[in-house]
Design an enzyme around this catalytic site. Sequence first.
Site, PDB file in Angstrom:
ATOM      1  N   ALA A  80      21.359 -22.190 -25.001  1.00 44.22           N
ATOM      2  CA  ALA A  80      20.119 -21.463 -24.671  1.00 44.22           C
ATOM      3  C   ALA A  80      18.933 -22.351 -24.994  1.00 44.22           C
ATOM      4  CB  ALA A  80      20.014 -20.187 -25.512  1.00 44.22           C
ATOM      5  N   SER A 127      20.675 -12.046 -29.773  1.00 47.65           N
ATOM      6  CA  SER A 127      19.742 -12.395 -30.849  1.00 47.65           C
ATOM      7  C   SER A 127      18.963 -11.189 -31.352  1.00 47.65           C
ATOM      8  CB  SER A 127      18.759 -13.437 -30.299  1.00 47.65           C
ATOM      9  OG  SER A 127      17.616 -13.507 -31.114  1.00 47.65           O
ATOM     10  N   GLU A 129      16.003 -11.263 -31.890  1.00 50.38           N
ATOM     11  CA  GLU A 129      14.711 -11.278 -31.183  1.00 50.38           C
ATOM     12  C   GLU A 129      14.667 -10.176 -30.121  1.00 50.38           C
ATOM     13  OE1 GLU A 129      11.669 -13.243 -31.205  1.00 50.38           O
ATOM     14  OE2 GLU A 129      12.400 -13.500 -33.241  1.00 50.38           O
ATOM     15  N   TYR A 151      11.728 -15.402 -24.328  1.00 49.44           N
ATOM     16  CA  TYR A 151      13.046 -15.692 -24.907  1.00 49.44           C
ATOM     17  C   TYR A 151      13.802 -14.385 -25.181  1.00 49.44           C
ATOM     18  CZ  TYR A 151      16.495 -16.759 -28.511  1.00 49.44           C
ATOM     19  OH  TYR A 151      17.657 -16.829 -29.244  1.00 49.44           O
ATOM     20  N   VAL A 191      11.054 -22.486 -38.756  1.00 47.25           N
ATOM     21  CA  VAL A 191      10.204 -22.444 -39.954  1.00 47.25           C
ATOM     22  C   VAL A 191      10.921 -22.842 -41.247  1.00 47.25           C
ATOM     23  CG1 VAL A 191      10.437 -19.985 -40.543  1.00 47.25           C
ATOM     24  CG2 VAL A 191       8.290 -21.182 -40.986  1.00 47.25           C
ATOM     25  N   ARG A 219      11.872 -12.124 -42.119  1.00 47.23           N
ATOM     26  CA  ARG A 219      13.123 -12.366 -41.415  1.00 47.23           C
ATOM     27  C   ARG A 219      14.310 -12.132 -42.344  1.00 47.23           C
ATOM     28  NH1 ARG A 219      10.210 -12.361 -37.772  1.00 47.23           N
ATOM     29  NH2 ARG A 219      10.125 -13.657 -35.905  1.00 47.23           N
ATOM     30  N   PRO A 282       1.723 -15.346 -29.271  1.00 44.58           N
ATOM     31  CA  PRO A 282       0.992 -14.349 -28.486  1.00 44.58           C
ATOM     32  C   PRO A 282       1.417 -12.925 -28.831  1.00 44.58           C
ATOM     33  CG  PRO A 282       1.812 -16.094 -27.067  1.00 44.58           C
ATOM     34  CD  PRO A 282       2.385 -16.352 -28.419  1.00 44.58           C
ATOM     35  N   ALA A 283       2.690 -12.748 -29.165  1.00 46.70           N
ATOM     36  CA  ALA A 283       3.187 -11.442 -29.617  1.00 46.70           C
ATOM     37  C   ALA A 283       4.219 -11.733 -30.701  1.00 46.70           C
ATOM     38  CB  ALA A 283       3.819 -10.666 -28.462  1.00 46.70           C
TER      39      ALA A 283
HETATM   40  O1  G4F Z   1      11.969 -20.043 -37.511  1.00 44.41           O
HETATM   41  P1  G4F Z   1      11.390 -19.354 -36.350  1.00 44.41           P
HETATM   42  O2  G4F Z   1      10.787 -20.219 -35.303  1.00 44.41           O
HETATM   43  O3  G4F Z   1      12.539 -18.418 -35.778  1.00 44.41           O
HETATM   44  P2  G4F Z   1      12.512 -17.128 -34.806  1.00 44.41           P
HETATM   45  O4  G4F Z   1      11.366 -17.153 -33.893  1.00 44.41           O
HETATM   46  O5  G4F Z   1      12.671 -15.920 -35.663  1.00 44.41           O
HETATM   47  O6  G4F Z   1      13.820 -17.333 -33.919  1.00 44.41           O
HETATM   48  C1  G4F Z   1      15.041 -17.868 -34.425  1.00 44.41           C
HETATM   49  O7  G4F Z   1      15.919 -16.832 -34.803  1.00 44.41           O
HETATM   50  C2  G4F Z   1      16.341 -15.964 -33.749  1.00 44.41           C
HETATM   51  C3  G4F Z   1      17.295 -14.923 -34.326  1.00 44.41           C
HETATM   52  O8  G4F Z   1      18.488 -15.488 -34.710  1.00 44.41           O
HETATM   53  C4  G4F Z   1      16.987 -16.766 -32.638  1.00 44.41           C
HETATM   54  F1  G4F Z   1      17.336 -15.936 -31.630  1.00 44.41           F
HETATM   55  C5  G4F Z   1      16.028 -17.815 -32.138  1.00 44.41           C
HETATM   56  O9  G4F Z   1      16.667 -18.626 -31.157  1.00 44.41           O
HETATM   57  C6  G4F Z   1      15.637 -18.704 -33.307  1.00 44.41           C
HETATM   58  O10 G4F Z   1      16.785 -19.360 -33.784  1.00 44.41           O
HETATM   59  O11 G4F Z   1      10.241 -18.333 -36.821  1.00 44.41           O
HETATM   60  C7  G4F Z   1      10.458 -17.366 -37.818  1.00 44.41           C
HETATM   61  C8  G4F Z   1       9.140 -16.727 -38.223  1.00 44.41           C
HETATM   62  C9  G4F Z   1       8.294 -16.242 -37.043  1.00 44.41           C
HETATM   63  O12 G4F Z   1       7.810 -14.954 -37.333  1.00 44.41           O
HETATM   64  C10 G4F Z   1       7.128 -17.206 -36.989  1.00 44.41           C
HETATM   65  O13 G4F Z   1       5.908 -16.651 -36.505  1.00 44.41           O
HETATM   66  O14 G4F Z   1       8.345 -17.727 -38.875  1.00 44.41           O
HETATM   67  C11 G4F Z   1       7.002 -17.587 -38.449  1.00 44.41           C
HETATM   68  N1  G4F Z   1       6.302 -18.863 -38.640  1.00 44.41           N
HETATM   69  C12 G4F Z   1       5.188 -19.032 -39.413  1.00 44.41           C
HETATM   70  N2  G4F Z   1       4.761 -20.299 -39.347  1.00 44.41           N
HETATM   71  C13 G4F Z   1       6.604 -20.033 -38.072  1.00 44.41           C
HETATM   72  C14 G4F Z   1       5.640 -20.948 -38.518  1.00 44.41           C
HETATM   73  N3  G4F Z   1       7.615 -20.396 -37.239  1.00 44.41           N
HETATM   74  C15 G4F Z   1       7.671 -21.690 -36.837  1.00 44.41           C
HETATM   75  N4  G4F Z   1       8.673 -22.067 -36.023  1.00 44.41           N
HETATM   76  N5  G4F Z   1       6.720 -22.617 -37.239  1.00 44.41           N
HETATM   77  C16 G4F Z   1       5.677 -22.291 -38.075  1.00 44.41           C
HETATM   78  O15 G4F Z   1       4.839 -23.141 -38.403  1.00 44.41           O
END
Ligand code: G4F
Length: 333
Positions: A80, A127, A129, A151, A191, A219, A282-283
């Site tokens: 994906a 997921s 998500e 996504y 993150v 999370r 954005p959301a």
């Molecule tokens: O680590 P993230 O980018 O993961 P997200 O969006 O939850 O998605 C991951 O997990 C899903 C469930 O298993 C999967 F389906 C998907 O493919 C992926 O593996 O972000 C986690 C949280 C978000 O709320 C984001 O807004 O961290 C917050 N965040 C805050 N600062 C950040 C950041 N995320 C990222 N990537 N980078 C930042 O600087």
Amino acid sequence: MKRALITGITGQDGLYLAELLQSKGYQVFGLIRGQDNPKYDLVRDTVPGITLLKSDLTDISSLVRALELSDPHEVYNLGAISFVPYSWENPVLTTDVTAKGVLNLLEAIRMWAGTDLSRVRFYQASSSEMFGEVREVPQTESTLLWPRSPYGVAKVFGHHLTINYRESYGLHASSGILFNHESPRRGPEFVTRKVTQAVARISLGEQKKLVLGNLDARRDWGFAGDFVEAMWLMLQQDEPEDFVVATGVAHSIRDLLDVAFGEIGIEDWTPWVGVDERYLRPAEVTHLIGDATRARTELGWQPSVEFDELIRMMVASDLIEQELALVRHGASR
Ligand code: G4F
């Protein structure tokens, strides 16, 4: 000897799953995309003995060919476009790969298997998500889906299509609704790894600031190595079904920062961390927490690594990686 075909072999889940299946005596085939994929060597080095087949989820003929060559008993669709922010920038590509890719693979299975669909079992990586703007807390297999990103929408399509092929054709097709799962193999754009990599670099004096987005998002983070076991267990059941896979404990980004910085002896991380709106979405999906009762009771699955231990493991691994990078850099000067 059982044979398994994995899409998304270059990701953390693909690597952990391939290792798990090999340890159980499977012959493992992985689909790898593109000409001269830079991750080819990484996969061969991590999972020696794996057979890599060139194929693409957007090209159904390449999928049929891969099925013919591998003749699998089990197919795991982990492939994906998985970085949520990227899906707003590239919604069409995300839909082609993450949504339509599932359709291509399921149709390829029907073309290859003909009238005997009982020869194969199918796993779809759904997921958390998909829950998006959550309708209840914690989320279960029957919680209403309310995706908040292209996504998430694409994953909902794949999820329902998997259920539809199970109900329409009797395919042994199961969907794992996986909550966030991390490891030292996680990509640095997500993150947890962004934080643990930065913390390692800060500890070595190589970085001055870590810039993030929403620090209040919560999370349910588990260890990827635990989660791939749930995938395998789903395909060993007599009846296919959908399962939430989660730890049942949620933490905020601030908690993540506490543990990661605590590992290098920094209690107050505020001077080191900045917030920039370019990392806001954005959301946003603000509060994910899963109820994995069904996986626990029917699969006998449970997570073995807790949040603090997971983040400490990632910081330790990044410290070693960054130290090695420094040594290599020094040697090349
Ligand atoms: O680590 P993230 O980018 O993961 P997200 O969006 O939850 O998605 C991951 O997990 C899903 C469930 O298993 C999967 F389906 C998907 O493919 C992926 O593996 O972000 C986690 C949280 C978000 O709320 C984001 O807004 O961290 C917050 N965040 C805050 N600062 C950040 C950041 N995320 C990222 N990537 N980078 C930042 O600087």
